[in-house]
Design a protein around this motif. Structure first.
Motif, PDB file in Angstrom:
ATOM      1  N   GLU A  39       3.789 -62.257  27.103  1.00 28.59           N
ATOM      2  CA  GLU A  39       4.558 -61.158  26.529  1.00 28.59           C
ATOM      3  C   GLU A  39       3.942 -60.717  25.209  1.00 28.59           C
ATOM      4  OE1 GLU A  39       9.149 -61.969  27.868  1.00 28.59           O
ATOM      5  OE2 GLU A  39       8.280 -63.336  26.378  1.00 28.59           O
ATOM      6  N   ILE A  40       4.010 -59.427  24.953  1.00 27.90           N
ATOM      7  CA  ILE A  40       3.520 -58.873  23.690  1.00 27.90           C
ATOM      8  C   ILE A  40       4.691 -58.211  22.983  1.00 27.90           C
ATOM      9  CG2 ILE A  40       1.956 -57.214  22.604  1.00 27.90           C
ATOM     10  CD1 ILE A  40       0.059 -57.557  24.952  1.00 27.90           C
ATOM     11  N   ALA A  41       4.909 -58.566  21.737  1.00 27.33           N
ATOM     12  CA  ALA A  41       6.011 -58.001  20.968  1.00 27.33           C
ATOM     13  C   ALA A  41       5.752 -56.522  20.698  1.00 27.33           C
ATOM     14  CB  ALA A  41       6.186 -58.759  19.656  1.00 27.33           C
ATOM     15  N   GLY A  42       6.820 -55.738  20.677  1.00 30.83           N
ATOM     16  CA  GLY A  42       6.698 -54.306  20.436  1.00 30.83           C
ATOM     17  C   GLY A  42       5.915 -53.965  19.180  1.00 30.83           C
ATOM     18  N   PRO A  43       6.225 -54.605  18.028  1.00 29.23           N
ATOM     19  CA  PRO A  43       5.466 -54.293  16.810  1.00 29.23           C
ATOM     20  C   PRO A  43       3.972 -54.590  16.946  1.00 29.23           C
ATOM     21  CG  PRO A  43       7.509 -55.424  16.258  1.00 29.23           C
ATOM     22  CD  PRO A  43       7.369 -55.501  17.750  1.00 29.23           C
ATOM     23  N   VAL A  44       3.635 -55.657  17.666  1.00 27.47           N
ATOM     24  CA  VAL A  44       2.222 -56.005  17.869  1.00 27.47           C
ATOM     25  C   VAL A  44       1.550 -54.947  18.742  1.00 27.47           C
ATOM     26  CG1 VAL A  44       0.636 -57.662  18.930  1.00 27.47           C
ATOM     27  CG2 VAL A  44       2.557 -58.473  17.557  1.00 27.47           C
ATOM     28  N   LEU A  45       2.223 -54.544  19.797  1.00 31.33           N
ATOM     29  CA  LEU A  45       1.674 -53.490  20.663  1.00 31.33           C
ATOM     30  C   LEU A  45       1.440 -52.217  19.861  1.00 31.33           C
ATOM     31  CD1 LEU A  45       0.896 -52.633  23.550  1.00 31.33           C
ATOM     32  CD2 LEU A  45       3.288 -51.976  23.909  1.00 31.33           C
ATOM     33  N   GLY A  46       2.367 -51.908  18.985  1.00 28.16           N
ATOM     34  CA  GLY A  46       2.214 -50.730  18.141  1.00 28.16           C
ATOM     35  C   GLY A  46       1.012 -50.822  17.230  1.00 28.16           C
ATOM     36  N   GLU A  47       0.758 -52.020  16.685  1.00 29.45           N
ATOM     37  CA  GLU A  47      -0.393 -52.199  15.791  1.00 29.45           C
ATOM     38  C   GLU A  47      -1.709 -52.120  16.548  1.00 29.45           C
ATOM     39  OE1 GLU A  47      -0.141 -55.038  12.356  1.00 29.45           O
ATOM     40  OE2 GLU A  47       1.621 -55.769  13.460  1.00 29.45           O
ATOM     41  N   ILE A  48      -1.716 -52.560  17.795  1.00 30.65           N
ATOM     42  CA  ILE A  48      -2.929 -52.462  18.608  1.00 30.65           C
ATOM     43  C   ILE A  48      -3.251 -50.997  18.910  1.00 30.65           C
ATOM     44  CG2 ILE A  48      -3.920 -52.961  20.894  1.00 30.65           C
ATOM     45  CD1 ILE A  48      -2.333 -55.596  20.851  1.00 30.65           C
TER      46      ILE A  48
END
Length: 264
Positions: A39-48
């Motif tokens: 799973e990837i956290a929403g904030p992390v996905l946003g930073e990517i």
């Protein structure tokens, strides 16, 4: 790495058009979260995705679409949304991975060509759809190629065992048309220009590495999945996809895939 140097690399890989956000997200998960339970956290996905120009609202819309289409599942952990591929998404990703990350499309020992007598366009369309489900590629009217063993073939087909050293240019052009070849050449040139090396890769943060991997895999995926599942030998000795594949796999090896725990 300095933000300026990183952004220049992003710009070099960006291409002319902004990738579709939902497709880019599928690439992120297909590359970084390939296993069940990842799973990837929403904030992390946003930073990517942010360095590529993806805004939070666009990411939310794309995630909503992917959930509705059964690709993504989301759960909450406190206030944080955690996203992962669904069973369907994992299966689709696994099916494409062999072609995306493979070093070659090798010729199966039983690869062969089917030849049919001339037929009407309606008959040809019906035959093409039926044979496509069995792994056959329609090279031209009445001619089909499969990179594997024959299975349940009609009596009116001639089976020619694959053994071709001098591939005619017309066949290579049908299987890999010029626009696709130009795409491979363009991506290879972009990777050659930015010249990723060990020192470059070491200077990146895990998030920066994830962003660059996503862009490279995304552009490569869009090209290589348009190739039919035919042996590489049929694309010709000077096939632009071969050099591009070498460049992509070299870059991905240097940009070692981050672990999801690296983003914590």
């Amino acid at each position: 790495m300095t933000s300026g140097g990183f952004q220049k690399t992003i710009d070099a890989l960006g291409g002319d058009d902004m990738p579709r956000v939902w497709s880019l997200i599928v690439t992120v998960f297909g590359d970084l979260a390939q296993r069940s339970g990842d799973e990837i956290a929403g904030p992390v996905l946003g930073e990517i995705l942010a360095p590529v120009g993806v805004r939070p609202e666009a990411m939310r819309v794309a995630l909503h679409r992917l959930r509705n289409e059964g690709w993504i599942e989301t759960r909450k952990q406190g206030r944080t949304a955690l996203h992962g591929l669904s069973t369907f998404g994992l299966a689709q990703s696994a099916a494409a991975s062999k072609q995306i990350y493979g070093t070659t499309q090798q010729a199966d020992l039983d690869w062969h060509i089917l030849c049919f007598a001339p037929s009407t366009s309606t008959q040809e369309q019906t035959r093409s759809k039926t044979l496509a489900l069995r792994g056959y590629v329609n090279a031209t009217s009445g001619i089909y190629i499969k990179n594997g063993a024959a299975n349940h073939i009609a009596d009116d087909a001639i089976i020619l065992q694959g053994e071709m050293k001098n591939v005619p240019s017309w066949l290579s052009d049908v299987l890999a048309p010029m626009p696709l070849r130009a795409g491979f050449q363009k991506l290879a040139q972009a990777l050659e220009t930015i010249n990723i090396d060990e020192s470059f890769a070491r200077a990146l943060t895990p998030l920066q590495t994830a962003t660059l991997r996503t862009l490279i895999v995304h552009h490569w995926r869009k090209l290589v999945l348009k190739l039919p599942l035919a042996p590489d030998v049929l694309f010709g000795d000077d096939f632009e996809g071969t050099q591009c594949r070498d460049q992509v796999l070299r870059a991905l090896k240097l940009l070692e895939r981050p672990k999801i725990s690296d983003f914590a």
